[in-house]
Scaffold this motif. Sequence first.
Motif, mmCIF file in Angstrom:
data_model
loop_
_atom_site.group_PDB
_atom_site.id
_atom_site.type_symbol
_atom_site.label_atom_id
_atom_site.label_comp_id
_atom_site.label_asym_id
_atom_site.label_seq_id
_atom_site.Cartn_x
_atom_site.Cartn_y
_atom_site.Cartn_z
ATOM 1 N N ALA A 195 -2.571 2.854 7.236
ATOM 2 C CA ALA A 195 -3.872 2.227 6.956
ATOM 3 C C ALA A 195 -3.685 0.800 6.448
ATOM 4 N N ALA A 196 -2.680 0.630 5.583
ATOM 5 C CA ALA A 196 -2.421 -0.712 5.042
ATOM 6 C C ALA A 196 -1.989 -1.670 6.151
ATOM 7 N N MET A 197 -1.198 -1.131 7.088
ATOM 8 C CA MET A 197 -0.781 -1.960 8.224
ATOM 9 C C MET A 197 -1.982 -2.381 9.061
ATOM 10 N N GLY A 198 -2.895 -1.398 9.284
ATOM 11 C CA GLY A 198 -4.108 -1.710 10.040
ATOM 12 C C GLY A 198 -4.940 -2.759 9.334
ATOM 13 N N TYR A 199 -5.021 -2.613 8.025
ATOM 14 C CA TYR A 199 -5.767 -3.587 7.211
ATOM 15 C C TYR A 199 -5.141 -4.979 7.348
ATOM 16 N N LYS A 207 -5.536 -13.986 -11.337
ATOM 17 C CA LYS A 207 -6.558 -14.629 -12.157
ATOM 18 C C LYS A 207 -7.949 -14.341 -11.579
ATOM 19 N N GLN A 208 -8.034 -14.409 -10.300
ATOM 20 C CA GLN A 208 -9.309 -14.177 -9.610
ATOM 21 C C GLN A 208 -9.759 -12.722 -9.767
ATOM 22 N N MET A 209 -8.758 -11.816 -9.719
ATOM 23 C CA MET A 209 -9.087 -10.385 -9.761
ATOM 24 C C MET A 209 -9.752 -9.978 -11.065
ATOM 25 N N HIS A 210 -9.464 -10.698 -12.118
ATOM 26 C CA HIS A 210 -10.076 -10.369 -13.411
ATOM 27 C C HIS A 210 -11.589 -10.480 -13.343
ATOM 28 N N GLY A 211 -12.064 -11.437 -12.557
ATOM 29 C CA GLY A 211 -13.509 -11.647 -12.509
ATOM 30 C C GLY A 211 -14.154 -11.156 -11.228
ATOM 31 N N GLN A 212 -13.401 -10.361 -10.460
ATOM 32 C CA GLN A 212 -13.935 -9.959 -9.158
ATOM 33 C C GLN A 212 -14.719 -8.647 -9.247
ATOM 34 N N SER A 213 -15.822 -8.543 -8.508
ATOM 35 C CA SER A 213 -16.617 -7.312 -8.510
ATOM 36 C C SER A 213 -15.969 -6.269 -7.612
ATOM 37 N N ALA A 214 -16.350 -5.017 -7.847
ATOM 38 C CA ALA A 214 -15.748 -3.915 -7.103
ATOM 39 C C ALA A 214 -16.290 -3.810 -5.680
ATOM 40 N N SER A 215 -17.197 -4.676 -5.336
ATOM 41 C CA SER A 215 -17.822 -4.542 -4.015
ATOM 42 C C SER A 215 -17.072 -5.294 -2.917
ATOM 43 N N SER A 216 -15.886 -5.832 -3.241
ATOM 44 C CA SER A 216 -15.205 -6.670 -2.259
ATOM 45 C C SER A 216 -14.734 -5.888 -1.037
ATOM 46 N N ALA A 217 -14.488 -4.576 -1.197
ATOM 47 C CA ALA A 217 -14.053 -3.791 -0.042
ATOM 48 C C ALA A 217 -15.151 -3.771 1.008
ATOM 49 N N GLN A 218 -16.361 -3.532 0.546
ATOM 50 C CA GLN A 218 -17.494 -3.511 1.468
ATOM 51 C C GLN A 218 -17.697 -4.905 2.069
ATOM 52 N N ASN A 219 -17.457 -5.917 1.218
ATOM 53 C CA ASN A 219 -17.582 -7.311 1.660
ATOM 54 C C ASN A 219 -16.672 -7.579 2.865
ATOM 55 N N HIS A 220 -15.436 -7.117 2.771
ATOM 56 C CA HIS A 220 -14.476 -7.316 3.847
ATOM 57 C C HIS A 220 -14.933 -6.597 5.108
ATOM 58 N N VAL A 221 -15.419 -5.353 4.946
ATOM 59 C CA VAL A 221 -15.856 -4.577 6.099
ATOM 60 C C VAL A 221 -16.961 -5.322 6.834
ATOM 61 N N THR A 222 -17.887 -5.869 6.082
ATOM 62 C CA THR A 222 -18.998 -6.605 6.682
ATOM 63 C C THR A 222 -18.483 -7.816 7.451
ATOM 64 N N ILE A 246 -9.828 -0.088 5.919
ATOM 65 C CA ILE A 246 -10.241 -1.025 4.867
ATOM 66 C C ILE A 246 -10.994 -0.298 3.752
ATOM 67 N N ARG A 247 -11.772 0.676 4.148
ATOM 68 C CA ARG A 247 -12.597 1.390 3.177
ATOM 69 C C ARG A 247 -11.752 2.070 2.106
ATOM 70 N N PHE A 248 -10.583 2.582 2.537
ATOM 71 C CA PHE A 248 -9.769 3.325 1.577
ATOM 72 C C PHE A 248 -8.581 2.525 1.026
ATOM 73 N N VAL A 249 -8.128 1.554 1.820
ATOM 74 C CA VAL A 249 -6.908 0.827 1.414
ATOM 75 C C VAL A 249 -7.128 0.025 0.133
ATOM 76 N N ARG A 250 -8.183 -0.750 0.089
ATOM 77 C CA ARG A 250 -8.346 -1.639 -1.057
ATOM 78 C C ARG A 250 -8.590 -0.868 -2.361
ATOM 79 N N ASP A 300 -4.603 9.133 -0.686
ATOM 80 C CA ASP A 300 -4.883 10.532 -0.366
ATOM 81 C C ASP A 300 -6.111 11.036 -1.139
ATOM 82 N N ARG A 301 -6.154 10.644 -2.411
ATOM 83 C CA ARG A 301 -7.293 11.081 -3.254
ATOM 84 C C ARG A 301 -8.604 10.493 -2.714
ATOM 85 N N ILE A 302 -8.560 9.194 -2.435
ATOM 86 C CA ILE A 302 -9.789 8.492 -2.025
ATOM 87 C C ILE A 302 -10.226 8.915 -0.614
ATOM 88 N N ALA A 303 -9.258 9.055 0.260
ATOM 89 C CA ALA A 303 -9.603 9.370 1.652
ATOM 90 C C ALA A 303 -10.012 10.838 1.767
#
Lengths: 291, 185
Positions: free
Chosen positions: A46-50, B87-102, B124-128, B182-185
């Motif tokens: 999955a990471a590779m795909g990403y 540094k950026q990650m400290h102020g980043q919202s958790a919605s960035s995964a969805q942002n990337h998908v879009t 992407i949904r599970f990796v990040r 594994d947990r998330i997916a």
Amino acid sequence: MGRDPKNRTLEICVQRLQSGEDLEEVLESYPRWSATFRPILQAVQAAMGYAESIHPDEDMLEESKLIFLETASGNIDYPPRSSRRNVFRVAIFLFVMLLLLSISFWQLVRVSSENLPGDFLYPIKQLSEYLRFNTASNSSGRLLLEYTYDEKRIREVEHLLSRGESQEVNFSGRLEWMKIGEWMVGDMRVLIPDNTRIIGEIQTGFFVSVNGITHPEGVIVANEVKMREYSLEGLVEEHRGDKWVIENVQVITSSETFLHGEPDVGSDVLVIAWRTAGGELVARLIETVVR
Amino acid sequence: MSRRNTQVVENLNEVKRLNREELKAFHDHYYPMLYRYVYFRLGDVQSSDEITIQVFSKLIGFLGGRRGLSKNIGAWLFDQAKSLVEKQMHGQSASSAQNHVTQLTTRYISRQDAASIHERYQNIRFVRPALSVLSNQEQHYLALRFTQSLTLEEIAVLMGISIRRVRSLQVRALTSFGQAFDRIA
């Protein structure tokens, strides 16, 4: 991961996935670890795909490049400027080194001018004379230098004899007279033992070159003796009878002079001559030179 | 300057000797690498571009100094990118995964078939989220591993640590990442 076979196997599995192999095929190769590796390798896949889905936009790249180059132009010294500065520094360094070397060399030359054969700095004296001779502008200048050096060699030998030192010497002087086993050269007694090498026909009244050893008793024991030959090159400026003027130097011919190539006024010639006790140059050879 | 010549530039000091054309090639060589690294970790186009530009700006500033110019150029660039990302990650919202998908769907929908889009979406949904549970060092390693196609030895050089430590880090990172995925997916 190192020696642990499980970790080594995991690394191999990741590499196989990255090289494009199917996940199930990879897992089948290692049934022992299949269950453990499956979630990890699924995550890796999955990471590779990403990662593969990430492509920078060309416009963003171009914009970034413009900003980068603009910022760099005000902050980085580009090679041409830097190279010029380096070349200038190297030139200054070389100039200073050359200056120091020249000063050192001429100091040595000055100090060595009073040195005698066998002294530590005598080779420096010979080198400076050699350089001066070879940088003389014309043939007559070189001839005058040869006369000067001949005089110096005579004085050096006289010094060595007065000190009673035994030293190998090379010098040229007038051959005043010859007796069996003893000659007078430049007012110095030269012993001619049977083993002395005498090159060519030696004639009194001319300059001869001697290689020998100074003896504490005030004589020189000769190893080798030959007629002193001077060479001269240049245009024949005058030619009347037996008198020739070449490069402002007068040379006379004798019945023994060998003329080669029909030399005459205007010819470019090479002259080999002997020098008489009176200072005249008697040509042995006058040869036209084709340049 | 060709790609081969760009790779000849091994330390920061050598960058100072590049002329304008060579600097262009240098930028074109490293921009995609840095962008992919940053995006892998942040999942945002705008931030990835801004951070990549910042890395190059910091490089110019650093070259004006006299210290540390013998450092490996790749190691220095990715080290800067890592710092800026964290540094950026400290102020980043958790919605960035969805942002990337879009962003991804918008950009590639015209070229990709539905199955491929779905697969990428799942990745992407599970990796990040799975990456987010890892330590900064583990994320850094995985980002280098998956976005740069580097060997362990090359990663060791970029991270400035021994190959032995890289191997140890790899085991921890892959195991934690696999469990979280594994947990998330």
